[in-house]
Structure formats: C-alpha cells, structure tokens
Enzyme design. Structure first.
Site, PDB file in Angstrom:
ATOM      1  N   LYS A 259       0.844  -1.197   0.000  1.00  0.00           N
ATOM      2  CA  LYS A 259       0.000   0.000   0.000  1.00  0.00           C
ATOM      3  C   LYS A 259       0.877   1.244   0.000  1.00  0.00           C
ATOM      4  O   LYS A 259       1.715   1.431   0.876  1.00  0.00           O
ATOM      5  CB  LYS A 259      -0.899  -0.014   1.231  1.00  0.00           C
ATOM      6  CG  LYS A 259      -1.710   1.268   1.438  1.00  0.00           C
ATOM      7  CD  LYS A 259      -2.473   1.219   2.759  1.00  0.00           C
ATOM      8  CE  LYS A 259      -3.089   2.562   3.107  1.00  0.00           C
ATOM      9  NZ  LYS A 259      -3.776   2.550   4.423  1.00  0.00           N
ATOM     10  N   LYS A 271      -9.769  12.683   9.014  1.00  0.00           N
ATOM     11  CA  LYS A 271      -9.239  12.178  10.276  1.00  0.00           C
ATOM     12  C   LYS A 271      -9.048  13.324  11.265  1.00  0.00           C
ATOM     13  O   LYS A 271      -8.786  14.451  10.870  1.00  0.00           O
ATOM     14  CB  LYS A 271      -7.857  11.530  10.046  1.00  0.00           C
ATOM     15  CG  LYS A 271      -7.831  10.265   9.240  1.00  0.00           C
ATOM     16  CD  LYS A 271      -6.390   9.809   9.063  1.00  0.00           C
ATOM     17  CE  LYS A 271      -6.271   8.541   8.232  1.00  0.00           C
ATOM     18  NZ  LYS A 271      -6.766   7.365   8.974  1.00  0.00           N
ATOM     19  N   ASP A 283       1.608   6.028   6.134  1.00  0.00           N
ATOM     20  CA  ASP A 283       0.586   5.165   5.550  1.00  0.00           C
ATOM     21  C   ASP A 283       1.076   4.446   4.297  1.00  0.00           C
ATOM     22  O   ASP A 283       0.320   3.689   3.694  1.00  0.00           O
ATOM     23  CB  ASP A 283      -0.679   5.978   5.243  1.00  0.00           C
ATOM     24  CG  ASP A 283      -1.943   5.142   5.371  1.00  0.00           C
ATOM     25  OD1 ASP A 283      -1.912   4.121   6.086  1.00  0.00           O
ATOM     26  OD2 ASP A 283      -2.963   5.502   4.755  1.00  0.00           O
ATOM     27  N   ASP A 342     -12.046   7.237   4.149  1.00  0.00           N
ATOM     28  CA  ASP A 342     -10.830   6.921   4.893  1.00  0.00           C
ATOM     29  C   ASP A 342     -10.482   5.433   4.803  1.00  0.00           C
ATOM     30  O   ASP A 342      -9.429   5.018   5.281  1.00  0.00           O
ATOM     31  CB  ASP A 342     -10.989   7.346   6.356  1.00  0.00           C
ATOM     32  CG  ASP A 342      -9.665   7.369   7.106  1.00  0.00           C
ATOM     33  OD1 ASP A 342      -8.615   7.496   6.440  1.00  0.00           O
ATOM     34  OD2 ASP A 342      -9.671   7.252   8.341  1.00  0.00           O
ATOM     35  N   GLU A 344      -9.438   3.938   2.277  1.00  0.00           N
ATOM     36  CA  GLU A 344      -8.914   4.101   0.914  1.00  0.00           C
ATOM     37  C   GLU A 344      -7.852   3.081   0.546  1.00  0.00           C
ATOM     38  O   GLU A 344      -7.696   2.733  -0.628  1.00  0.00           O
ATOM     39  CB  GLU A 344      -8.351   5.523   0.736  1.00  0.00           C
ATOM     40  CG  GLU A 344      -6.909   5.741   1.193  1.00  0.00           C
ATOM     41  CD  GLU A 344      -6.664   5.490   2.668  1.00  0.00           C
ATOM     42  OE1 GLU A 344      -5.539   5.094   3.012  1.00  0.00           O
ATOM     43  OE2 GLU A 344      -7.586   5.678   3.484  1.00  0.00           O
ATOM     44  N   ARG A 346      -7.608  -0.083   0.980  1.00  0.00           N
ATOM     45  CA  ARG A 346      -8.139  -1.309   0.365  1.00  0.00           C
ATOM     46  C   ARG A 346      -8.565  -1.080  -1.083  1.00  0.00           C
ATOM     47  O   ARG A 346      -8.585  -2.024  -1.873  1.00  0.00           O
ATOM     48  CB  ARG A 346      -9.295  -1.840   1.216  1.00  0.00           C
ATOM     49  CG  ARG A 346     -10.509  -0.947   1.296  1.00  0.00           C
ATOM     50  CD  ARG A 346     -11.409  -1.276   2.473  1.00  0.00           C
ATOM     51  NE  ARG A 346     -10.774  -0.909   3.730  1.00  0.00           N
ATOM     52  CZ  ARG A 346     -11.319  -1.131   4.922  1.00  0.00           C
ATOM     53  NH1 ARG A 346     -12.493  -1.749   5.017  1.00  0.00           N
ATOM     54  NH2 ARG A 346     -10.700  -0.760   6.024  1.00  0.00           N
TER      55      ARG A 346
END
Length: 506
Positions: A259, A271, A283, A342, A344, A346
């Site tokens: 990712k 968030k 992330d 949020d 996102e 996946r």
C-alpha cells in the site's frame, strides 16, 4: 556502518569498545579464558551481570587496546534464541552512543547457538538500535558509530560467522531503507517522489522497475486507485518491481503488493489530527516494506522470481475528491459502494491484487497499514495476518509465523470466515468498502479477498510499521516492519523449493 569479521585476538583490536555477549551460567573454562584476556576487572564485572536479557556491565582495563569493555547478559543459556540475542545486543547500543564510540567489536563467546544465526542476530540487534533519522536535523545527532568488527576464534566456523555478518548487514540496510522512506516528510514524498525513489533503489541494488503514470493507470482501468487520487493535486503512480535471477527456483512468480498511500488525510471522511493524521506520512509503510524486501532479495541473491506492485497516491479532501455514497468500478470490474473515504488503502490494494492475476502467481502477499482495528487487536507487538483457503493455507501461515519468530517481526493470524461477508453487503453495488466497527481488520481483509483467486496472504502492519515510543531495536517512527520477515520467509521458501527439486532429481 561497516561490519567486518576478523580472526584477530580481542587484545589486538583497534576499536573503542569490546562487546562480550554471555549466556548464563558462564562455563568455568570460558570465564578463565576471558579473565586471562581482560584481567581481574572482568570477574568483578561478571558478578554484576544478572539473568535478565540485556543486563550490562562496563569496565576498563589496561590489558587490551580498546580498554573499554561491555559485558552483555543474554539471559539463561537454555532460553537463548535469535530474538533473545538480538535484544541483548540492542541493549549495548546505548552505552556506545553515550560514549560517542566510533567503533566496536563483538567478541564471539561460546553461545549455545550456531555461529551463523548468532552472528546475524548480534549484528541486527546492535545496528537496528543505532538507527536515527536525521535528514531534517540542523544540529545533527547522527550516531558516530561507523565500524563493527566480529572477533571470532578457531572454535568458531569462519564461513558461518562471515555469512551471518553479511546477512545481518544486508537485512539491516534493507530495513533502514524502509525506515527512511516512512520517516521522510510528506512534502518530499508524493506518489511521483516515491516512484522515483523505487527506481533509484532498483538501479542501486540490481532489480528492475517500471513506473506507470496516470494515463497508463487510466488505460488499465484502476478505478480504485483513481478514485482515491481525485482529491489530490498530485497524480498517482503504479510501480512494478521485478527480481528474476537466472537461478530462480519458481516457475511462477511470487507477488508482493505494498500500500502506497503517501499521506492520508482520510479524504472527505477527515481524520482528527492528534494521534491520527499526524502519523499519516507512515501510511505507505507497506510500500516501504516491499522496497526494502526487494533490496534484501537482490543483496542476498535469493533465487526466487518475485514481482512487486506499489500503487501510490495521497488521499486528500480536494474539490474533486471521491465521496461517501459513490459507486466505484474497480480494475476487476467489480463495483464498490464507498461508505467511508478513509477506507482508501483497500481500494488501491484491490486494484493491484486484481492486476496481479495476470502473472498467474504462485503466491501473493500484500502489506498495508490498513486498519486501526489491527492496533486494537494486537497492539504494537505483532502484525495481523490473514489468508484465503486456496492452496495450503495452514502451511503458509505456519511458515510465516516461524519466520516471525526467527526475526522478531512477529505475526498473528486472524480468521476470514465467510460469515464476515455479510458486513460488506451493499444494496446497490457488489460490496461496500467498510463493514462497520466489529472485526474491522477482518472485514478489511475480507474485502481484499474478493479480488483474489490465487494463494494469498494479507498483512495488516498498522500497529507495527510506525511507533510513538521505542521498543528494543525499534526506534520511534518508521520501523521497517515486514522487511526482515519477508526476506526470511522467502529465503526459506527458496530453500524448500530447492530441496524439493533435489529430491525429484535424485
């Protein structure tokens, strides 16, 4: 930092500090041998070592050039393993840092372990603990430590010590690479910046990289990646990494998917800043782990054909951002009702997992800082792992868990029962992108499973990829979670393949 094995006696080593790992109880013959090298101060220091892992005792002696000696307690000999030795070595990093030591040497004692894993664990523990990210420090506190020697005797297998030292250094450097990518400031880590960093890594380490721009991503129909990217002023990228040595033992490739959300605001499902968005430069920890793993594959020359896929974008609440209630057509053709922007990661991963099918892969493993629910379930001491029923799920889970125990980069399985599909049902699309609060990590994994038709494992590293407080040999910030785990797993995977081939030819 350079790591160099040497057969020279400890008394002749030109280093600042000698590090002496000792498991309890210390055999009389070894105690006498060390006392003859270090003098009477050794026995007094030895009395200060407890059974506690990482117990330290420092003394000074005129009998060796280094003068400064640190005894490292590795706990009871009966309990010694690679992780215990790694944590013991990590404890020695602080006295080296306090003394501004520029060099040190491990004095290889008679530890109840084979020389290769023992040496590798010592190198990893000390070097991983010395990591500091100082790219933005104007008054740099970069560790002064630059040289590590491994002093072995005729009682040790020279080839095993050298191999362990080499492996340890390569794995640490690969982990450093992943940590550096995670710790980098978001303003210098757009999707295109990440793609450029991957290309530079490939050139430096000898694996191939192909980068797609937004137009190519649109042509490929990666609706999930494009939807997440719509709120950004920066275009997305999709990087394909290839390691395919001539002696690869697998006919079909293994695919690693990372990712690559380079910064996640949550999009329109914004968030909160404190303890959430302020850590979201991390992330892309899954992408960083894939890059680090490829560096390790190449540097260790692991004989496997491996493909890496890194979909990358940031997730911003711009004027064209995708919205809750929107239906997105994915790369696979499946439709997804977006209930939370949020969720996102996946969406990106699903496109990459769908694309991976064209390789007819032997196995696919994805890594992602995917859910806060993984942190609630397992904290910061293990990553969640899930797998589909295709192939031999119990066997691959067991193998990955064993790799986690060997490396200290631990994983723990969560189920993917079909019952969890109910939480992802949509009234207007094939599925929703969130399944509610219950079993959040599992429903995220179940979402991804919808897009695979091959042996697959999903690693949720949300709790392990970035830390707000340090752990043994894991600093605050990016940890490089997944790099040593996957390198070890794939190395053993290749060995098993080679063993099977040997049996067939016999």
């Amino acid at each position: 930092m350079t790591v160099t094995p040497t057969p020279r006696p400890p008394a002749t080593l030109d280093v600042d500090t000698l590090l002496v790992p000792l498991a309890q109880p210390v055999a009389e013959v070894e105690r006498d041998a060390l006392a003859s090298v270090f003098g009477p101060a050794f026995q007094h220091a030895l009395d200060d070592i407890s059974d506690e892992v990482g117990s330290l005792a420092t003394f000074y002696t005129d009998t060796v050039d280094a003068r400064r000696v640190v005894l490292i307690g590795c706990g009871p000999a009966n309990d010694l393993d690679a992780e215990t030795l790694r944590r013991s070595a990590a404890a020695a990093a602080e006295p080296l840092r306090t003394a501004d030591a520029t060099s040190a040497a491990f004095v290889m004692t008679t530890l109840p372990m084979d020389a290769r894993p023992a040496t590798q664990a010592l190198v990893e523990g000390l070097m991983l603990s010395h990591y500091r990210y100082t790219a933005y420090k104007t008054d740099s506190d970069t560790p002064a430590f630059k040289q590590l020697l491994i002093a072995y005797s005729e009682d040790h297998d020279e080839a095993a010590v050298e191999d362990g030292a080499t492996r340890g250094q390569h794995l640490v450097e690969a982990t450093y690479a992943a940590r550096n990518l995670v710790n980098q400031s978001p303003h210098e880590k757009t999707a295109r910046d990440l793609a450029a960093a991957i290309e530079a890594s490939g050139q430096a380490h000898g694996y191939d990289v192909d980068t797609w721009d937004k137009q190519r991503i649109e042509t490929e129909g990666m609706g999930g990646l494009l939807a997440v990217n719509r709120g950004s002023v920066e275009p997305p990228t999709f990087s394909t990494l290839t390691w395919n040595p001539p002696d690869a033992v697998n006919a079909k490739p293994i695919v690693l998917v990372g990712k690559g959300v380079v910064f996640d605001t949550g999009g329109l499902s914004l968030k909160p800043t404190k303890d959430s968005m302020d850590f979201m430069k991390a992330d892309m920890g899954g992408a960083a782990a894939v890059v680090g793993t490829f560096e390790a594959l190449a540097d260790l020359d692991i004989p496997l054909h491996v493909i890496g896929l890194v979909p990358a974008t940031d997730n911003r609440p711009g004027g064209h951002a995708y919205v809750p209630g929107e239906v997105v057509t994915m790369h696979s053709g499946a439709t997804v009702e977006v209930m939370n922007t949020d969720a996102e990661g996946r969406m990106l991963l699903a496109d990459a997992l769908s694309y991976a099918q064209r390789y007819e892969p032997e196995l696919v493993i994805d890594l992602a800082t995917l859910t806060g629910a993984a942190v609630i379930a397992l904290g910061h001491y293990a990553s969640a792992v899930m797998t589909c029923d295709t192939g031999n799920p119990a066997e691959r889970l067991y193998a990955l868990q064993r790799a986690g125990e060997r490396t200290g980069d631990r994983v723990h399985p969560l189920p993917l029962y079909d019952d969890y599909k109910e939480q992802l049902k949509s009234d207007i699309a094939d599925l929703k992108n969130v399944g509610g609060r219950p079993a959040g990590s599992i429903t995220a994994g179940k979402f991804l499973e919808h897009f695979v038709d091959y042996p697959w494992m999903h690693l949720d590293i949300a709790g392990t990829a970035f830390l707000s407080s340090s752990q043994p040999y894991q600093p605050k910030g990016g940890t490089g979670a997944g790099v040593r785990l996957l390198a070890d797993y794939l190395d053993h995977y290749a060995e098993a393949k080679q063993g099977g081939a040997a049996k067939k030819s016999a």
